[in-house]
Design a protein around this motif. Structure first.
Motif, short mmCIF file in Angstrom:
data_model
loop_
_atom_site.label_atom_id
_atom_site.label_comp_id
_atom_site.label_asym_id
_atom_site.label_seq_id
_atom_site.Cartn_x
_atom_site.Cartn_y
_atom_site.Cartn_z
N GLY A 1 0.77 -1.24 0.00
CA GLY A 1 0.00 0.00 0.00
C GLY A 1 0.79 1.27 0.00
N GLY A 2 2.03 1.22 -0.48
CA GLY A 2 2.86 2.42 -0.54
C GLY A 2 3.21 2.79 -1.96
N ASN A 3 4.05 3.77 -2.11
CA ASN A 3 4.50 4.15 -3.44
C ASN A 3 5.85 4.87 -3.35
OD1 ASN A 3 2.48 6.38 -2.40
ND2 ASN A 3 3.91 7.42 -3.78
N MET A 4 6.64 4.70 -4.39
CA MET A 4 7.95 5.34 -4.46
C MET A 4 7.79 6.82 -4.79
SD MET A 4 10.68 3.17 -4.21
CE MET A 4 11.90 3.53 -5.47
N GLY A 5 8.72 7.62 -4.28
CA GLY A 5 8.73 9.04 -4.60
C GLY A 5 10.05 9.40 -5.24
N GLN A 6 10.21 10.66 -5.61
CA GLN A 6 11.46 11.12 -6.19
C GLN A 6 12.47 11.40 -5.09
OE1 GLN A 6 10.43 14.56 -8.55
NE2 GLN A 6 9.74 13.31 -10.28
N THR A 7 13.75 11.44 -5.46
CA THR A 7 14.79 11.76 -4.50
C THR A 7 14.52 13.14 -3.90
OG1 THR A 7 16.43 10.47 -5.72
CG2 THR A 7 17.26 12.12 -4.18
N GLY A 8 14.51 13.21 -2.58
CA GLY A 8 14.23 14.46 -1.89
C GLY A 8 12.79 14.62 -1.46
N SER A 9 11.93 13.68 -1.88
CA SER A 9 10.51 13.81 -1.58
C SER A 9 10.20 13.63 -0.10
CB SER A 9 9.69 12.80 -2.40
OG SER A 9 10.11 11.47 -2.13
N VAL A 10 11.02 12.85 0.62
CA VAL A 10 10.79 12.68 2.06
C VAL A 10 12.02 13.01 2.92
CG1 VAL A 10 9.07 10.87 1.61
CG2 VAL A 10 11.40 10.22 2.16
N SER A 11 13.20 13.03 2.32
CA SER A 11 14.42 13.23 3.12
C SER A 11 14.48 14.58 3.82
CB SER A 11 15.67 13.06 2.24
OG SER A 11 15.65 13.95 1.14
N HIS A 12 13.72 15.56 3.32
CA HIS A 12 13.70 16.87 3.98
C HIS A 12 13.11 16.80 5.38
CE1 HIS A 12 9.34 17.17 3.34
NE2 HIS A 12 9.56 16.64 2.15
N GLY A 13 12.42 15.71 5.69
CA GLY A 13 11.82 15.54 7.02
C GLY A 13 12.71 14.78 7.98
N PHE A 14 13.97 14.54 7.59
CA PHE A 14 14.91 13.80 8.43
C PHE A 14 16.21 14.59 8.57
CE2 PHE A 14 12.03 10.76 6.63
CZ PHE A 14 11.91 9.73 7.56
#
Length: 247
Positions: A120-133
């Motif tokens: 139930g997930g999906n891949m994102g582009q580089t940088g799509s979630v790393s800004h939250g870490f």
């Protein structure tokens, strides 16, 4: 900073016993070989290799296996590995980062994408979630190392920036470039740590229910089973009740 998650505590309690020993050794050996190839085959002169060897010793990898992995780097092995980070979302919109080391980018990308889709997930582009870490150094000690106040004092004296403690242990955080220095200072004050490594730490944790946590755990387990995947990081947490049902 975000608090230490219940999922992290579950991982700490379960430890490496839930993973095939050979698979853990294989991933650590790959990191040792690549680290030695990229720098020097001397732990005193190569910070990345030093961390890799310490991680191997923490799970009781035999010295001859460690030595063999270092020697491989001088025989041409480790040349073809590419380090890559995949970012995406799991069930409930939870941010997940996957660090991999692979000799076949198409194979690894396809596999990781399929794992996200299956649960139930999906891949994102580089940088799509790393800004939250945040990228940090993390040094962990067992609860028996001392009281929260004692660990905090030792950590601050060693140059660390933050400490999180609970009944399962102590986690000490510092800037990436200070990890080896802080780790050395802490070992003089507290003895040898359980782990000393670079991590991605979520800035904010999102609490999930049992159904979502179950899906996320299945996804994480499948990712970690993949030989090309080195680490999996996320930003979810759970209540004590949910944690107990999953532990």
């Amino acid at each position: 900073m975000a608090g230490h998650s219940k999922w992290a505590n579950i991982q700490h309690r379960k430890g490496k016993q839930d993973k095939a020993r050979s698979k853990v050794f294989s991933k650590l050996a790959k990191e040792i070989t690549v680290a030695a190839k990229m720098g020097m085959p001397d732990v005193d002169m190569n910070p990345r290799l030093r961390l890799a060897v310490k991680a191997a010793k923490a799970v009781s990898m035999p010295k001859d296996v460690i030595d063999r992995a270092i020697k491989k780097s001088q025989m041409g092995d480790g040349n073809d590995y590419t380090e890559i980070r995949y970012e995406g979302y799991g069930a409930g919109g939870i941010a997940i980062m996957v660090e991999a080391m692979t000799d076949n980018l198409n194979r690894t990308a396809s596999a990781v994408r399929s794992y996200f889709s299956k649960f139930g997930g999906n891949m994102g582009q580089t940088g799509s979630v790393s800004h939250g870490f945040d990228r940090l150094g993390e040094i962990s000690y067992p609860a028996s190392a001392g009281s929260a106040d004692d660990i905090m004092m030792a950590a601050l004296d060693a140059g660390a920036d933050d400490v999180e403690s609970d009944e399962d242990g102590h986690w000490i955080y510092c800037a990436v470039e200070n990890l080896n220095e802080v780790s050395d200072a802490l070992e003089k004050a507290l003895g040898e740590s359980l782990e000393s490594k670079l991590i991605w730490k979520a800035q904010v944790l999102t609490e999930v229910d049992l159904e979502t946590a179950t899906k996320l755990m299945k996804l994480i387990d499948m990712l970690e089973e993949d030989d090309d995947v080195q680490t999996v990081t996320h930003n979810f947490d759970m209540s004590d009740e949910v944690a107990e049902q999953l532990a």
